[in-house]
Design a protein around this motif. Structure first.
Motif, PDB file in Angstrom:
ATOM      1  N   ILE A  32       0.816  -1.207   0.000  1.00 49.97           N
ATOM      2  CA  ILE A  32       0.000   0.000   0.000  1.00 49.97           C
ATOM      3  C   ILE A  32       0.855   1.264   0.000  1.00 49.97           C
ATOM      4  N   PHE A  33       1.796   1.361   0.905  1.00 49.24           N
ATOM      5  CA  PHE A  33       2.505   2.615   1.115  1.00 49.24           C
ATOM      6  C   PHE A  33       3.890   2.690   0.492  1.00 49.24           C
ATOM      7  N   GLU A  34       4.449   1.580   0.090  1.00 52.54           N
ATOM      8  CA  GLU A  34       5.787   1.621  -0.493  1.00 52.54           C
ATOM      9  C   GLU A  34       5.803   1.154  -1.933  1.00 52.54           C
ATOM     10  N   GLY A  35       4.621   0.818  -2.483  1.00 49.12           N
ATOM     11  CA  GLY A  35       4.519   0.434  -3.881  1.00 49.12           C
ATOM     12  C   GLY A  35       5.191  -0.881  -4.219  1.00 49.12           C
ATOM     13  N   GLU A  36       5.397  -1.720  -3.222  1.00 51.04           N
ATOM     14  CA  GLU A  36       6.039  -3.011  -3.447  1.00 51.04           C
ATOM     15  C   GLU A  36       5.099  -3.928  -4.213  1.00 51.04           C
ATOM     16  N   GLU A  37       5.627  -4.651  -5.194  1.00 52.27           N
ATOM     17  CA  GLU A  37       4.804  -5.548  -5.995  1.00 52.27           C
ATOM     18  C   GLU A  37       4.463  -6.797  -5.202  1.00 52.27           C
ATOM     19  N   ASN A  38       3.267  -7.281  -5.387  1.00 50.84           N
ATOM     20  CA  ASN A  38       2.782  -8.453  -4.684  1.00 50.84           C
ATOM     21  C   ASN A  38       3.265  -9.723  -5.372  1.00 50.84           C
ATOM     22  N   GLU A  39       4.043 -10.527  -4.671  1.00 52.82           N
ATOM     23  CA  GLU A  39       4.544 -11.777  -5.230  1.00 52.82           C
ATOM     24  C   GLU A  39       3.448 -12.798  -5.430  1.00 52.82           C
ATOM     25  N   THR A  40       2.355 -12.673  -4.722  1.00 48.43           N
ATOM     26  CA  THR A  40       1.278 -13.665  -4.859  1.00 48.43           C
ATOM     27  C   THR A  40       0.625 -13.581  -6.227  1.00 48.43           C
ATOM     28  N   ASP A  41       0.673 -12.398  -6.895  1.00 45.79           N
ATOM     29  CA  ASP A  41       0.115 -12.298  -8.237  1.00 45.79           C
ATOM     30  C   ASP A  41       0.835 -13.254  -9.178  1.00 45.79           C
ATOM     31  N   HIS A  42       2.164 -13.315  -9.050  1.00 44.72           N
ATOM     32  CA  HIS A  42       2.933 -14.234  -9.889  1.00 44.72           C
ATOM     33  C   HIS A  42       2.627 -15.682  -9.525  1.00 44.72           C
ATOM     34  N   LEU A  43       2.500 -15.942  -8.241  1.00 45.20           N
ATOM     35  CA  LEU A  43       2.185 -17.296  -7.802  1.00 45.20           C
ATOM     36  C   LEU A  43       0.790 -17.713  -8.249  1.00 45.20           C
ATOM     37  N   GLU A  44      -0.156 -16.775  -8.244  1.00 41.17           N
ATOM     38  CA  GLU A  44      -1.506 -17.083  -8.696  1.00 41.17           C
ATOM     39  C   GLU A  44      -1.520 -17.404 -10.180  1.00 41.17           C
ATOM     40  N   GLU A  45      -0.707 -16.692 -10.971  1.00 41.45           N
ATOM     41  CA  GLU A  45      -0.603 -16.996 -12.397  1.00 41.45           C
ATOM     42  C   GLU A  45      -0.076 -18.412 -12.599  1.00 41.45           C
ATOM     43  N   ASP A  46       0.970 -18.779 -11.854  1.00 41.70           N
ATOM     44  CA  ASP A  46       1.528 -20.118 -11.960  1.00 41.70           C
ATOM     45  C   ASP A  46       0.500 -21.163 -11.560  1.00 41.70           C
ATOM     46  N   GLU A  47      -0.240 -20.897 -10.500  1.00 41.19           N
ATOM     47  CA  GLU A  47      -1.268 -21.830 -10.041  1.00 41.19           C
ATOM     48  C   GLU A  47      -2.367 -21.972 -11.094  1.00 41.19           C
ATOM     49  N   LEU A  48      -2.747 -20.883 -11.732  1.00 39.60           N
ATOM     50  CA  LEU A  48      -3.765 -20.928 -12.776  1.00 39.60           C
ATOM     51  C   LEU A  48      -3.281 -21.767 -13.960  1.00 39.60           C
ATOM     52  N   LYS A  49      -2.011 -21.605 -14.328  1.00 35.47           N
ATOM     53  CA  LYS A  49      -1.462 -22.408 -15.424  1.00 35.47           C
ATOM     54  C   LYS A  49      -1.450 -23.890 -15.069  1.00 35.47           C
ATOM     55  N   ARG A  50      -1.075 -24.203 -13.815  1.00 32.50           N
ATOM     56  CA  ARG A  50      -1.068 -25.608 -13.384  1.00 32.50           C
ATOM     57  C   ARG A  50      -2.472 -26.201 -13.406  1.00 32.50           C
TER      58      ARG A  50
END
Length: 164
Positions: A32-50
């Protein structure tokens, strides 16, 4: 450890921040406050592909294997146990259906009352977890404005939100 939303609403509701740790809408403080990217978005993409690959394999090979329910992976478990999380307040306000004439909100805290503009409140975030644990000191939630203007001095100890 509950927060009530009441006042000029169709449906007064009670929030239990202790269960938000399992809610997908939560965000980390740094996201929210430091603009850090969420790693779970990448993990969710991988999970969707699996899952897609598994579905294709089952459809084309006509095998019926029951899927394994892995609702929380190892990364998410570590994130929950060590994270500092905030929850957007807007979906909860939307559920309570505020009346059209609502302009202000009174935040009832342990130390008194704070008055906030209703539009600012709708875009605010509730801090409910510090290092994977519910806020005990001055809890159950702290309110942060979306623009971060009160980042160093959030409104703490909110017990009730009264829309006016």
């Amino acid at each position: 450890m509950i927060v009530q939303i009441e006042g000029n609403v169709k449906f007064p509701i009670t929030l239990d921040p202790t269960v938000w740790i399992f809610d997908d809408r939560k965000k980390t403080f740094s996201e929210i406050f430091e603009g850090e990217e969420n790693e779970t978005d990448h993990l969710e993409e991988d999970e969707l592909k699996r899952r897609s690959t598994r579905f294709d394999r089952e459809v084309y090979q006509q095998k019926i294997n029951p899927p394994v329910n892995k609702s929380i992976n190892r990364y998410e478990k570590q994130r929950i146990l060590k994270g500092t999380f905030l929850m957007p307040l807007k979906p909860f306000l939307h559920t309570s259906e505020p009346l059209k004439d609502v302009k202000k909100a009174t935040l009832v805290t342990h130390e008194g009352e704070e008055i906030v503009d209703a539009d600012v409140l709708a875009e605010s975030l509730l801090h409910f977890s510090e290092d994977g644990k519910p806020l005990q000191e001055q809890g159950p939630v702290h309110l942060y404005f979306k623009d971060g203007s009160n980042r160093s001095n959030p409104i703490k100890g909110i017990k009730k939100i009264v829309l006016q």
